[in-house]
Design a protein around this motif. Sequence first.
Motif, PDB file in Angstrom:
ATOM      1  N   TRP A  72      -3.390  -5.945  -4.607  1.00  0.00           N
ATOM      2  CA  TRP A  72      -3.111  -5.173  -3.267  1.00  0.00           C
ATOM      3  C   TRP A  72      -2.307  -6.236  -2.932  1.00  0.00           C
ATOM      4  N   ILE A  73      -0.875  -5.771  -2.456  1.00  0.00           N
ATOM      5  CA  ILE A  73       0.336  -6.386  -2.115  1.00  0.00           C
ATOM      6  C   ILE A  73       0.731  -6.026  -0.705  1.00  0.00           C
ATOM      7  N   GLY A  74       0.417  -6.945   0.228  1.00  0.00           N
ATOM      8  CA  GLY A  74       0.739  -6.272   1.701  1.00  0.00           C
ATOM      9  C   GLY A  74       2.321  -7.191   1.910  1.00  0.00           C
ATOM     10  N   THR A  75       2.837  -6.170   2.684  1.00  0.00           N
ATOM     11  CA  THR A  75       4.392  -6.752   2.852  1.00  0.00           C
ATOM     12  C   THR A  75       4.429  -6.606   4.418  1.00  0.00           C
ATOM     13  N   ARG A  76       5.580  -7.271   4.895  1.00  0.00           N
ATOM     14  CA  ARG A  76       5.868  -7.533   6.424  1.00  0.00           C
ATOM     15  C   ARG A  76       6.301  -6.368   7.278  1.00  0.00           C
ATOM     16  N   ASN A  77       6.668  -5.097   6.351  1.00  0.00           N
ATOM     17  CA  ASN A  77       7.073  -4.036   7.078  1.00  0.00           C
ATOM     18  C   ASN A  77       7.182  -2.937   6.290  1.00  0.00           C
ATOM     19  N   ASN A  78       6.557  -2.904   4.784  1.00  0.00           N
ATOM     20  CA  ASN A  78       6.857  -1.917   4.043  1.00  0.00           C
ATOM     21  C   ASN A  78       5.360  -1.157   3.645  1.00  0.00           C
ATOM     22  N   GLY A  79       4.311  -1.689   4.420  1.00  0.00           N
ATOM     23  CA  GLY A  79       2.994  -1.278   4.108  1.00  0.00           C
ATOM     24  C   GLY A  79       2.494  -2.132   2.987  1.00  0.00           C
ATOM     25  N   VAL A  80       1.519  -1.265   2.101  1.00  0.00           N
ATOM     26  CA  VAL A  80       0.741  -1.939   0.921  1.00  0.00           C
ATOM     27  C   VAL A  80       1.189  -1.319  -0.509  1.00  0.00           C
ATOM     28  N   PHE A  81       1.248  -2.083  -1.443  1.00  0.00           N
ATOM     29  CA  PHE A  81       1.483  -1.546  -2.815  1.00  0.00           C
ATOM     30  C   PHE A  81       0.216  -2.176  -3.455  1.00  0.00           C
ATOM     31  N   ARG A  82      -0.589  -1.128  -4.336  1.00  0.00           N
ATOM     32  CA  ARG A  82      -1.611  -1.365  -5.203  1.00  0.00           C
ATOM     33  C   ARG A  82      -0.768  -1.354  -6.729  1.00  0.00           C
ATOM     34  N   PHE A  83      -0.711  -2.599  -7.240  1.00  0.00           N
ATOM     35  CA  PHE A  83       0.014  -2.998  -8.650  1.00  0.00           C
ATOM     36  C   PHE A  83      -1.080  -2.835  -9.613  1.00  0.00           C
ATOM     37  N   ASN A  84      -0.758  -1.782 -10.471  1.00  0.00           N
ATOM     38  CA  ASN A  84      -1.478  -1.900 -11.934  1.00  0.00           C
ATOM     39  C   ASN A  84      -0.660  -2.766 -12.841  1.00  0.00           C
ATOM     40  N   VAL A  85      -1.200  -3.982 -13.152  1.00  0.00           N
ATOM     41  CA  VAL A  85      -0.499  -4.924 -13.977  1.00  0.00           C
ATOM     42  C   VAL A  85      -0.390  -4.673 -15.266  1.00  0.00           C
ATOM     43  N   GLU A  86      -1.530  -4.161 -15.883  1.00  0.00           N
ATOM     44  CA  GLU A  86      -1.602  -3.348 -17.375  1.00  0.00           C
ATOM     45  C   GLU A  86      -0.509  -2.352 -17.343  1.00  0.00           C
ATOM     46  N   LYS A  87      -0.500  -1.203 -16.592  1.00  0.00           N
ATOM     47  CA  LYS A  87       0.493  -0.224 -16.531  1.00  0.00           C
ATOM     48  C   LYS A  87       1.742  -0.447 -15.998  1.00  0.00           C
ATOM     49  N   ASN A  88       1.950  -1.695 -15.276  1.00  0.00           N
ATOM     50  CA  ASN A  88       3.435  -1.884 -14.649  1.00  0.00           C
ATOM     51  C   ASN A  88       3.703  -0.840 -13.968  1.00  0.00           C
ATOM     52  N   SER A  89       2.937  -0.487 -12.774  1.00  0.00           N
ATOM     53  CA  SER A  89       3.068   0.602 -12.033  1.00  0.00           C
ATOM     54  C   SER A  89       2.364   0.334 -10.579  1.00  0.00           C
ATOM     55  N   LEU A  90       3.076   1.170  -9.465  1.00  0.00           N
ATOM     56  CA  LEU A  90       2.711   0.919  -8.039  1.00  0.00           C
ATOM     57  C   LEU A  90       2.351   1.888  -7.637  1.00  0.00           C
ATOM     58  N   ARG A  91       1.511   2.016  -6.523  1.00  0.00           N
ATOM     59  CA  ARG A  91       0.962   3.084  -5.633  1.00  0.00           C
ATOM     60  C   ARG A  91       1.127   2.714  -4.321  1.00  0.00           C
ATOM     61  N   HIS A  92       2.066   3.334  -3.435  1.00  0.00           N
ATOM     62  CA  HIS A  92       2.397   2.858  -2.264  1.00  0.00           C
ATOM     63  C   HIS A  92       1.568   3.545  -1.121  1.00  0.00           C
ATOM     64  N   PHE A  93       1.024   2.489  -0.182  1.00  0.00           N
ATOM     65  CA  PHE A  93       0.170   2.964   0.975  1.00  0.00           C
ATOM     66  C   PHE A  93       1.000   2.755   2.244  1.00  0.00           C
ATOM     67  N   ARG A  94       1.265   3.718   3.085  1.00  0.00           N
ATOM     68  CA  ARG A  94       2.095   3.564   4.231  1.00  0.00           C
ATOM     69  C   ARG A  94       1.458   4.273   5.408  1.00  0.00           C
ATOM     70  N   HIS A  95       1.864   3.793   6.715  1.00  0.00           N
ATOM     71  CA  HIS A  95       1.485   4.577   7.876  1.00  0.00           C
ATOM     72  C   HIS A  95       2.430   5.683   8.173  1.00  0.00           C
ATOM     73  N   SER A  96       1.737   6.705   8.647  1.00  0.00           N
ATOM     74  CA  SER A  96       2.246   8.040   8.970  1.00  0.00           C
ATOM     75  C   SER A  96       1.718   8.505  10.208  1.00  0.00           C
ATOM     76  N   GLU A  97       2.687   8.715  11.147  1.00  0.00           N
ATOM     77  CA  GLU A  97       2.244   9.171  12.380  1.00  0.00           C
ATOM     78  C   GLU A  97       1.456  10.575  12.399  1.00  0.00           C
ATOM     79  N   ASN A  98       1.601  11.181  11.381  1.00  0.00           N
ATOM     80  CA  ASN A  98       1.068  12.705  11.224  1.00  0.00           C
ATOM     81  C   ASN A  98      -0.276  12.490  10.506  1.00  0.00           C
ATOM     82  N   ASP A  99      -0.746  11.398  10.147  1.00  0.00           N
ATOM     83  CA  ASP A  99      -1.958  11.269   9.152  1.00  0.00           C
ATOM     84  C   ASP A  99      -2.808  10.140   9.561  1.00  0.00           C
ATOM     85  N   SER A 100      -3.879  10.412  10.190  1.00  0.00           N
ATOM     86  CA  SER A 100      -4.890   9.565  10.540  1.00  0.00           C
ATOM     87  C   SER A 100      -5.579   8.762   9.268  1.00  0.00           C
ATOM     88  N   LYS A 101      -5.557   9.264   8.282  1.00  0.00           N
ATOM     89  CA  LYS A 101      -5.929   8.576   7.083  1.00  0.00           C
ATOM     90  C   LYS A 101      -4.958   7.652   6.370  1.00  0.00           C
TER      91      LYS A 101
END
Length: 195
Positions: A72-101
């Motif tokens: 889990w990689i936190g950034t200063r202004n671009n949310g969080v990335f979940r990095f799957n090291v084995e598959k070398n892939s990212l999943r991005h988690f960001r804030h959205s004004e219209n999404d409480s989740k």
Amino acid sequence: LPTVWAICEDSRKIFWFGTTNGLVKATRKDTTKLVTSYPVIKDAFSSIEKTSFKELSTQISSIVEDNEHQLWIGTRNNGVFRFNVEKNSLRHFRHSENDSKSLANNSILSIRKFSNGDIWICTFNGISVVSGKKKTIRNIYLKNYDPSMVNYTIDVFEDKDNLMWISTTTGMARYDLQKNAMRVFQHKQNDKHGL
């Protein structure tokens, strides 16, 4: 290396450095020796390389490995990335004004993994708790429990009783997850129970 803001040694004994300019991977020469046993730290590594993800070419503020060995990689202004090291892939988690989740905020100060596998993300505007199993997000805003607190959360710590201690710029809070209750500790003149 540029300025290093975060360090994580994962379960594979790989070091990850969160820098001002992105994520750096450092592979150890000998996992049986302590990195600090080398006269020059960089000599402990067989390779040091910046990851190729353009999305991670920003200031990395925090890195934590979860129970599934993903980062889990936190950034200063671009949310969080979940990095799957084995598959070398990212999943991005960001804030959205219209999404409480979604994340509480895109500016991340720290990330912690707790005993139940949940990931706690401290942001400029509250804490986002990512369920260890379902990967759903629930946000905690300190101002909802005590109007004298700010939502700017610096860090969080889990004690032996599974209570969460949250640090902020206006004091500390103890959060009871089971009771959904919070007690605030602040510095107040002549308050012997405060900070």
